[in-house]
Design a protein around this motif. Structure first.
Motif: not given
Length: 170
Positions: A38-43
């Motif tokens: 999970x690559x979290x909160x990217x924007x």
């Protein structure tokens, strides 16, 4: 016609206008029985005080380079994320604000796996896929207040692809 060179999209170059949404070197956490990073909160999504998040699908007709830019738009009430549903590159056009009107546009070409999020009130070009299908998931503000402002340039711009340096003598 003024010419703009489309350069590769990078987080640093795009930072004044929004977020590049792409995988990090390592995921923030491993989930789903160790089978998913999970690559979290990217924007930095922003829907304003009277809006809510909405997910739409856009199916845009592909364009080609060189590409003429005669209009940009912005959304004063919220951010807008474009997430391609294919591995194809797309063209991203942005401009800094000069007291209510856009400066000269800049152009970026995405790499496969990159998506973008325009920050609220960022001047940008229309959705510009370069291949078929031009299918995108779009996350943006849904609300009752007007959220679109357009600006038409007196003199259009032409976006061209950056040329690779030639090797050897001419």
């Amino acid at each position: 016609m003024k010419q703009i060179i489309a350069r590769p999209l990078s987080a640093e170059g795009f930072a004044p206008f929004g977020d590049v949404i792409e995988l990090k070197d390592t995921p923030d956490k491993i989930i789903n029985q160790g089978m998913c990073g999970r690559h979290h909160d990217l924007a930095n999504m922003d829907f304003g005080p009277d809006g809510r998040a909405g997910i739409s699908l856009f199916n845009a007709t592909p364009r080609a380079l060189p590409y003429t830019v005669d209009m940009v738009e912005r959304h004063p009430e919220g951010s807008q994320a474009f997430i391609p549903m294919t591995e194809h590159a797309f063209l991203v056009i942005v401009a800094k604000d000069l007291g209510g009107s856009p400066d000269a546009p800049l152009a970026f070409l995405t790499a496969p796996g990159q998506a973008i999020n325009f920050h609220r009130n960022t001047w940008h070009g229309v959705l510009t896929p370069l291949s078929n299908p031009g299918l995108f998931a779009v996350v943006d503000r849904i609300g009752d207040t007007a959220n679109l402002e357009e600006f038409w340039f007196d003199t259009p711009y032409q976006v061209v692809e950056e040329q690779s340096p030639r090797s050897g003598p001419p």
